[in-house]
Design a protein around this motif. Structure first.
Motif, short mmCIF file in Angstrom:
data_model
loop_
_atom_site.label_atom_id
_atom_site.label_comp_id
_atom_site.label_asym_id
_atom_site.label_seq_id
_atom_site.Cartn_x
_atom_site.Cartn_y
_atom_site.Cartn_z
N PRO A 72 0.81 -1.23 0.00
CA PRO A 72 0.00 0.00 0.00
C PRO A 72 0.84 1.28 0.00
CG PRO A 72 -0.89 -1.58 1.57
CD PRO A 72 0.39 -2.16 1.06
N ALA A 73 2.00 1.26 0.69
CA ALA A 73 2.83 2.48 0.73
C ALA A 73 3.39 2.77 -0.67
CB ALA A 73 3.96 2.32 1.74
N ALA A 74 3.77 1.70 -1.40
CA ALA A 74 4.30 1.90 -2.76
C ALA A 74 3.18 2.36 -3.70
CB ALA A 74 4.92 0.60 -3.26
N ILE A 75 1.97 1.84 -3.49
CA ILE A 75 0.83 2.26 -4.33
C ILE A 75 0.54 3.75 -4.08
CG2 ILE A 75 -1.65 1.90 -4.73
CD1 ILE A 75 -1.20 -1.06 -3.94
N ARG A 400 -5.05 3.24 3.80
CA ARG A 400 -5.93 3.83 2.79
C ARG A 400 -5.72 3.19 1.40
NH1 ARG A 400 -7.92 4.70 -1.13
NH2 ARG A 400 -8.51 6.58 -2.25
N PHE A 401 -4.49 2.74 1.12
CA PHE A 401 -4.18 2.25 -0.23
C PHE A 401 -4.19 0.72 -0.34
CE2 PHE A 401 -3.21 6.62 -0.39
CZ PHE A 401 -3.33 7.00 -1.72
N GLN A 402 -4.76 0.03 0.66
CA GLN A 402 -4.90 -1.42 0.50
C GLN A 402 -6.26 -1.77 -0.10
OE1 GLN A 402 -4.79 -2.44 4.88
NE2 GLN A 402 -6.22 -4.06 4.26
N TYR A 403 -7.09 -0.75 -0.29
CA TYR A 403 -8.42 -0.95 -0.86
C TYR A 403 -8.63 0.13 -1.92
CZ TYR A 403 -13.50 -1.47 -1.06
OH TYR A 403 -14.79 -1.67 -1.50
N ILE A 404 -8.54 -0.26 -3.20
CA ILE A 404 -8.51 0.75 -4.26
C ILE A 404 -9.44 0.39 -5.44
CG2 ILE A 404 -6.24 1.81 -3.86
CD1 ILE A 404 -5.09 -0.40 -5.77
#
Ligand code: HEM
Length: 465
Positions: A72-75, A400-404
């Motif tokens: 998620p951090a890389a996304i 926040r970025f594990q669900y996109i």
């Protein structure tokens, strides 16, 4: 739309439903398989177990370096924090623009910013409120069709597609697009299949290399849709008092800044884009929600009771939306397990670093919600249907970025609020009136290209409550 303050639902411990997933090989398959094998037919096939355990994988596909990321951090880094380092891949835009032209989805830079600024006002949550009575009216029409139909077995995949097409046509084009839902879905499916067929030609600069029936059917479908929409736009431009809908706004806005021919072309490109991006996505989400609920009777009972109470209380569709906290969890969980947009791609504009690995200018970064949403480091029991994953307390613990499902950052789906309100109102209307049960002997197999849909439709037994 908000979760109600009175949300006191507490689930009893129970065995969750675990939908079947495509087979996961032990190891990464050789790259050539994606061009010729069953992996070429279905983008969900062939992902190995490691893809759901590791956050990073580099692969070379012909001339291109791919970095698959699910951290998620890389996304967040790619889609939000270091936006300037990445763009939509020109190769993807080139392939998609064969069907979508230079609309919002397939442009970049200043042309994209201009279009997004122009269209954003139509899709704010406040503006979406104006569309909600239409969502309900069309959901009702579908329900009436089921209630009076000859058979209690209904292909809810086809019915969802018809419903969301009628909604997009009514809300954005005042029902004047010039073709029916059945025509649109047949031709759109052919276009999508052709666009997403893995082909060598575009990658090596020889598009003529891949002439085959899939490409021919795609071209015929594209011609049908483009011709009809071009006629629609010409009628609109000639109309002295056109309806003040999305399409008229788009035509007027482009006409103010571009010569007439170019304005008509940009309007056409966006008509195709919004039709394409705005109905099959939501239709697939509705279909998968009904599939999951048909296999989890308890969840369906809770969602049905909640929906009946929400509609029986009365009020505006906007008020009804605030009374559906459990269904909202079901909807969000559905978009986790079956994200309607299967992948999000970017190209590096400068050298960078992702997950501790070097990325060079021109490399491709590929983010697959299908993988991120089922990743073993991010989710507990990731392949199970657990609406509780989206209980407000559980959600607070997510990155926040594990669900996109709608992407993220400035290029986040412009129709997210539209789709959310549409999905919840349509589903709640159907669940309040009907019970959905599996049809014995029908196997449901998810298949993916740009979207994820059940391979042979989704027949369900639909009974009035
Ligand atoms: C459940 C339904 C939907 C899902 C899951 C979904 C998903 C997405 C995703 C993931 C993107 C970003 C792609 C990227 O960053 O590369 C996107 C963009 C977009 N979506 Fe949606 N979408 C949905 C419904 C809709 C609807 C209802 C509309 C229109 C009414 C719409 C119109 C668009 C457009 C025009 C873009 C391009 C935005 C831009 O690049 O500025 N989508 N969608």
């Amino acid at each position: 739309m908000s979760d109600t303050a009175t949300f006191d639902w507490a689930p009893a411990p129970r065995a969750p439903f675990r939908p079947a997933t495509p087979e996961r090989p032990e190891d990464w398959l050789p790259v050539w398989r994606i061009f010729v094998d069953k992996e070429a037919q279905n983008a969900l096939n062939g992902w190995p177990k490691q893809a759901f355990d590791d956050h990073y994988k580099a692969r070379r596909v012909l001339t291109l370096n791919y970095h698959f990321i699910s951290d998620p951090a890389a996304i967040q880094h790619v889609l939000m924090d270091k936006l300037g380092n990445y763009q939509k891949p020109p190769l993807v835009n080139k392939m998609l623009s064969v069907a979508l032209g230079q609309g919002l989805l397939t442009t970049d830079g200043e042309a994209w910013r201009e279009q997004r600024r122009m269209m954003a006002p139509v899709f704010t949550p406040h503006m979406v409120t104006e569309f909600t009575p239409t969502f309900v009216r069309i959901a009702q029409q579908t329900g009436d069709r089921w209630a009076t139909g000859d058979s209690d077995v209904v292909d809810v995949a086809a019915e969802s597609l018809r419903t969301t097409f009628d909604i997009i046509n009514a809300t954005l084009f005042s029902s004047a697009a010039g073709f029916t839902a059945q025509e649109a879905s047949g031709h759109m499916a052919a276009v999508m299949k052709a666009l997403t067929q893995y082909r060598l030609g575009p990658i090596i600069g020889m598009p003529w290399l891949d002439q085959n029936p899939v490409q021919w059917r795609g071209a015929a479908g594209r011609r049908f849709i483009i011709d009809r929409l071009a006629e629609f736009i010409a009628r609109r431009q000639a109309d002295p008092a056109p309806p003040q809908d999305f399409m008229t706004r788009v035509i007027d806005a482009f006409s103010a800044t571009h010569p007439p021919k170019e304005a008509a072309r940009l309007a056409l490109d966006n008509a195709v884009t919004f039709l394409g991006a705005g109905h099959e996505t939501t239709a697939n989400a509705l279909t998968w929600a009904l599939y999951l609920l048909s296999r989890d009777r308890q969840a369906q009972e809770w969602a049905g009771e909640e929906a009946r109470a929400a509609w029986d209380t009365g009020g505006t569709p906007e008020e009804v939306l605030t009374r559906l906290p459990y269904l909202k969890m079901v909807w969000e969980e559905t978009l986790r397990l079956y994200p309607p947009a299967v992948r999000i791609d970017r190209e590096a504009l400068v050298d960078d670093e992702l997950c501790g690995h070097r990325v060079r200018k021109g490399d491709q970064v590929s983010i697959w919600p299908w993988i991120v949403h089922r990743h073993r480091r991010l989710w507990n029991d990731p392949d199970a249907f657990n609406p509780e994953n989206f209980h407000p307390e559980a959600k607070a613990a997510h990155h926040r970025f594990q669900y996109i499902p709608f992407g993220a950052g400035p290029r986040v789906c412009i129709g997210a609020a539209f789709a959310q309100a549409e999905g919840l109102l349509v589903l709640s209307h159907w669940l309040a009136r009907f019970r959905f049960r599996p049809v014995a002997g029908h196997t449901v197999e998810p298949t993916g290209d740009i979207a994820i849909r059940p391979k042979s439709g989704l027949p369900l037994i639909v009974e009035q409550v």
